[in-house]
Design a protein around this motif. Structure first.
Motif, mmCIF file in Angstrom:
data_model
loop_
_atom_site.group_PDB
_atom_site.id
_atom_site.type_symbol
_atom_site.label_atom_id
_atom_site.label_comp_id
_atom_site.label_asym_id
_atom_site.label_seq_id
_atom_site.Cartn_x
_atom_site.Cartn_y
_atom_site.Cartn_z
ATOM 1 N N HIS A 221 0.791 -1.178 -0.118
ATOM 2 C CA HIS A 221 0.181 -0.091 -0.001
ATOM 3 C C HIS A 221 0.827 1.334 -0.251
ATOM 4 O O HIS A 221 1.870 1.340 0.549
ATOM 5 C CB HIS A 221 -1.015 0.004 1.085
ATOM 6 C CG HIS A 221 -1.993 0.873 1.188
ATOM 7 N ND1 HIS A 221 -1.948 2.313 1.601
ATOM 8 C CD2 HIS A 221 -3.499 0.912 0.754
ATOM 9 C CE1 HIS A 221 -3.050 2.889 1.215
ATOM 10 N NE2 HIS A 221 -4.083 2.160 1.054
ATOM 11 N N CYS A 271 -1.660 10.713 -1.731
ATOM 12 C CA CYS A 271 -1.068 9.454 -2.455
ATOM 13 C C CYS A 271 -0.502 9.958 -3.722
ATOM 14 O O CYS A 271 -1.304 10.689 -4.279
ATOM 15 C CB CYS A 271 -2.090 8.389 -2.727
ATOM 16 S SG CYS A 271 -1.507 6.791 -3.760
ATOM 17 N N SER A 273 -0.258 8.279 -6.630
ATOM 18 C CA SER A 273 -1.000 7.375 -7.459
ATOM 19 C C SER A 273 -2.662 7.746 -7.266
ATOM 20 O O SER A 273 -3.298 6.865 -7.931
ATOM 21 C CB SER A 273 -0.923 6.077 -7.561
ATOM 22 O OG SER A 273 0.648 5.591 -7.445
ATOM 23 N N CYS A 278 -10.254 7.299 -6.649
ATOM 24 C CA CYS A 278 -9.715 7.279 -4.993
ATOM 25 C C CYS A 278 -10.537 8.271 -4.075
ATOM 26 O O CYS A 278 -10.624 8.257 -3.157
ATOM 27 C CB CYS A 278 -8.260 7.417 -5.012
ATOM 28 S SG CYS A 278 -7.277 6.328 -5.946
ATOM 29 N N CYS A 295 -6.549 -0.726 -1.369
ATOM 30 C CA CYS A 295 -6.186 0.233 -2.332
ATOM 31 C C CYS A 295 -6.678 -0.014 -3.842
ATOM 32 O O CYS A 295 -6.774 -1.062 -4.169
ATOM 33 C CB CYS A 295 -4.669 0.179 -2.279
ATOM 34 S SG CYS A 295 -4.052 1.272 -3.591
ATOM 35 N N HIS A 296 -7.238 1.040 -4.518
ATOM 36 C CA HIS A 296 -7.777 0.671 -5.757
ATOM 37 C C HIS A 296 -6.809 0.094 -6.737
ATOM 38 O O HIS A 296 -6.940 -0.432 -7.874
ATOM 39 C CB HIS A 296 -8.328 1.997 -6.371
ATOM 40 C CG HIS A 296 -9.611 2.436 -5.819
ATOM 41 N ND1 HIS A 296 -10.615 1.513 -5.483
ATOM 42 C CD2 HIS A 296 -10.032 3.566 -5.091
ATOM 43 C CE1 HIS A 296 -11.636 2.316 -4.801
ATOM 44 N NE2 HIS A 296 -11.130 3.479 -4.591
ATOM 45 N N LEU A 297 -5.458 0.497 -6.540
ATOM 46 C CA LEU A 297 -4.420 0.164 -7.493
ATOM 47 C C LEU A 297 -4.134 -1.403 -7.638
ATOM 48 O O LEU A 297 -3.965 -2.056 -8.499
ATOM 49 C CB LEU A 297 -2.936 0.545 -7.192
ATOM 50 C CG LEU A 297 -2.582 2.038 -7.225
ATOM 51 C CD1 LEU A 297 -1.403 2.261 -6.249
ATOM 52 C CD2 LEU A 297 -2.578 2.334 -8.507
ATOM 53 N N HIS A 304 -9.481 2.224 -11.483
ATOM 54 C CA HIS A 304 -8.223 3.156 -11.289
ATOM 55 C C HIS A 304 -7.369 2.856 -12.640
ATOM 56 O O HIS A 304 -7.079 1.613 -12.906
ATOM 57 C CB HIS A 304 -7.314 2.675 -10.163
ATOM 58 C CG HIS A 304 -6.297 3.617 -9.766
ATOM 59 N ND1 HIS A 304 -5.005 3.675 -10.614
ATOM 60 C CD2 HIS A 304 -6.135 4.440 -8.851
ATOM 61 C CE1 HIS A 304 -4.414 4.666 -10.063
ATOM 62 N NE2 HIS A 304 -4.923 5.305 -9.063
ATOM 63 N N GLN A 306 -4.448 2.982 -13.134
ATOM 64 C CA GLN A 306 -3.011 2.170 -13.176
ATOM 65 C C GLN A 306 -3.288 0.729 -12.375
ATOM 66 O O GLN A 306 -2.297 -0.198 -12.090
ATOM 67 C CB GLN A 306 -2.065 2.754 -12.081
ATOM 68 C CG GLN A 306 -1.782 4.164 -12.768
ATOM 69 C CD GLN A 306 -0.770 4.950 -11.674
ATOM 70 O OE1 GLN A 306 0.074 4.198 -11.099
ATOM 71 N NE2 GLN A 306 -0.818 6.310 -11.541
ATOM 72 N N ALA A 307 -4.590 0.162 -12.191
ATOM 73 C CA ALA A 307 -4.666 -1.036 -11.684
ATOM 74 C C ALA A 307 -4.403 -2.082 -12.714
ATOM 75 O O ALA A 307 -4.721 -2.109 -13.827
ATOM 76 C CB ALA A 307 -6.232 -0.888 -11.225
ATOM 77 N N THR A 308 -3.870 -3.138 -11.913
ATOM 78 C CA THR A 308 -3.386 -4.297 -12.746
ATOM 79 C C THR A 308 -4.229 -5.465 -12.252
ATOM 80 O O THR A 308 -4.780 -5.614 -11.192
ATOM 81 C CB THR A 308 -1.925 -4.835 -12.846
ATOM 82 O OG1 THR A 308 -1.639 -4.740 -11.409
ATOM 83 C CG2 THR A 308 -1.198 -3.733 -13.518
ATOM 84 N N LYS A 311 -1.075 -7.896 -8.791
ATOM 85 C CA LYS A 311 0.266 -7.408 -8.281
ATOM 86 C C LYS A 311 1.116 -8.213 -7.369
ATOM 87 O O LYS A 311 0.693 -8.861 -6.347
ATOM 88 C CB LYS A 311 -0.115 -6.202 -7.470
ATOM 89 C CG LYS A 311 -0.650 -5.051 -8.158
ATOM 90 C CD LYS A 311 0.170 -4.040 -8.438
ATOM 91 C CE LYS A 311 -0.170 -2.803 -9.153
ATOM 92 N NZ LYS A 311 0.616 -1.711 -9.363
#
Length: 314
Positions: A221, A271, A273, A278, A295-297, A304, A306-308, A311
Motif C-alpha cells: 500500500h 497519495c 497515484s 480514489c 487500495c484501488h491500485l 483506477h 493504473q490498476a492491474t 500485483k
C-alpha cells in the motif's frame, strides 16, 4: 471524523499482532476499547466468542485478570506513593480477594520474571530508570497470568538499547506463558521483530494487513511504503535516500494538510497515484497473496487507470 472505521481483525492464542500507524490513526482507541476503557459506539468486540462490547464496569471486571495492559508512560502506570511490592500485590489481591496473594515469594517470582532483583519490592518507582519502570509495569501486567496483554506504545518512551531489551523480554514472556499480545506502535521495523501479523491503520481505517515480515520488507500500500520510509536511519547516506524516496511517496508533508474525501480513500490527498476513483469510492479489501490491501491500485475492478489484474510481491 470516525476514530475507528470498520476495523476488523482477530488475535489468536499465543499470537502477537501489531497495530501500526501514525498519531491519530485510531490505534490507542482500539486498544482501550478492547480493554473496556473506551465505550465503542458501534460494532462488536468478541472475547472467546462472548460479546463484551457494552458490558458495565462491574461486568467487565471479571475479565480484568485475563486482559491486561502495558502503557507508554511507565512512571504514570505505577503509584508513586506505593512501594513496588505493594503495586505488584494489588492485581493479585483483586483477583484472589485476599491479602495473602501478595506474599513476598510471589512478588519475588514476578520480579525475577522480568529480570529485576527481589529487593526492588521495597523501593518506590522514582528510584528506577525508565526501562526498569517499564519492566515493573510488565511484571504487574503479567501478575494475573493473563491471556491477552495490550501493549500501547510500550517502548516509544525508551532509548534504542532499552527498547531492544523490552522487546526481548516481551518475546520471552510470550513464549513462556503463551499470552497473546496486541502490540500498538508507529515503528513498523520494531513491530515486525516481535509480531507475527500486522495491521496498518490510517485515519481509523485499515490500509494493509498480513504477515509482519512480508509487510515490513515489501510494503504494497502507498501509505505503508511511506510509513516504512519515515523510520530514521543512523547512516546519513541511507537517511538522505529515504528522505528523497518519501518525498516521492507522499504528496503532503503533513497528514492534516488536506482533509480526506468523505467517501473515498483517506490517504488519497497524500497519495502519488491518486485518481478520481480514489476520491469518490472506498477501496475494497483486495487479497494479494497472504495480505489484504485496501487500495484501488490492486483491485482490477476499481476503474483506477493504473490498476492491474495481479500485483506480485517481489
Amino acid at each position: 471524523m470516525r476514530a475507528v472505521d470498520r476495523v476488523s481483525f482477530d488475535v489468536a492464542e499465543g499470537e502477537t499482532v501489531g497495530l501500526i500507524g501514525e498519531s491519530g490513526s485510531g490505534k490507542t482507541t482500539i486498544g482501550r476499547a478492547v480493554l473496556g476503557l473506551t465505550q465503542a459506539s458501534d460494532g462488536r468486540i468478541l472475547y472467546r466468542g462472548e460479546d463484551i462490547t457494552r458490558l458495565r464496569a462491574e461486568q467487565h471486571s471479571r475479565f480484568s485478570g485475563s486482559q491486561q495492559a502495558v502503557f507508554q508512560d511507565p512512571y504514570g502506570s505505577l503509584n508513586p506513593a506505593r512501594t513496588v511490592g505493594r503495586s505488584l500485590a494489588e492485581p493479585l489481591e483483586a483477583r484472589d480477594g485476599r491479602r495473602a496473594a501478595g506474599s513476598a515469594a510471589e512478588i519475588a517470582r514476578m520480579l525475577g520474571q522480568v529480570s529485576m532483583p527481589a529487593e526492588a519490592a521495597d523501593r518506590y518507582p522514582h528510584a528506577f530508570s525508565g526501562g526498569q519502570r517499564q519492566r515493573l509495569g510488565i511484571a504487574r501486567a503479567f501478575a494475573t497470568r493473563p491471556e491477552l496483554v495490550v501493549c500501547d506504545e510500550a517502548t516509544s518512551a525508551l532509548d534504542v538499547v532499552t527498547q531492544a531489551q523490552i522487546l526481548g523480554l516481551l518475546q520471552r514472556l510470550g513464549a513462556e506463558t503463551g499470552v497473546a499480545l496486541l502490540f500498538i506502535a508507529h515503528n513498523l521495523p520494531l513491530v515486525a521483530y516481535l509480531a507475527q501479523r500486522v495491521v496498518v491503520l490510517y485515519r481509523g481505517r485499515v490500509m494493509e494487513r498480513g504477515p509482519a515480515q512480508d509487510v515490513h520488507e515489501h510494503p504494497l500500500h502507498p501509505y505503508t511504503k511511506a510509513l516504512t520510509l519515515a523510520v530514521p536511519s543512523s547512516a546519513p547516506a541511507v537517511q538522505r535516500a529515504r528522505r528523497a524516496e518519501r518525498a516521492e511517496a507522499v504528496r503532503e508533508n503533513s497528514a492534516n494538510a488536506t482533509e480526506p474525501p468523505p467517501l473515498g480513500c483517506p490517504f488519497a490527498p497524500r497519495c502519488p497515484s491518486v485518481a478520481d476513483v480514489c476520491m469518490d469510492s472506498r477501496p475494497a479489501d483486495t487479497p494479494v497473496g497472504d495480505r489484504l490491501i485496501a487500495c484501488h491500485l490492486f483491485d482490477p475492478r476499481s476503474g483506477h487507470p493504473q490498476a492491474t489484474v495481479t500485483k506480485e510481491v517481489v
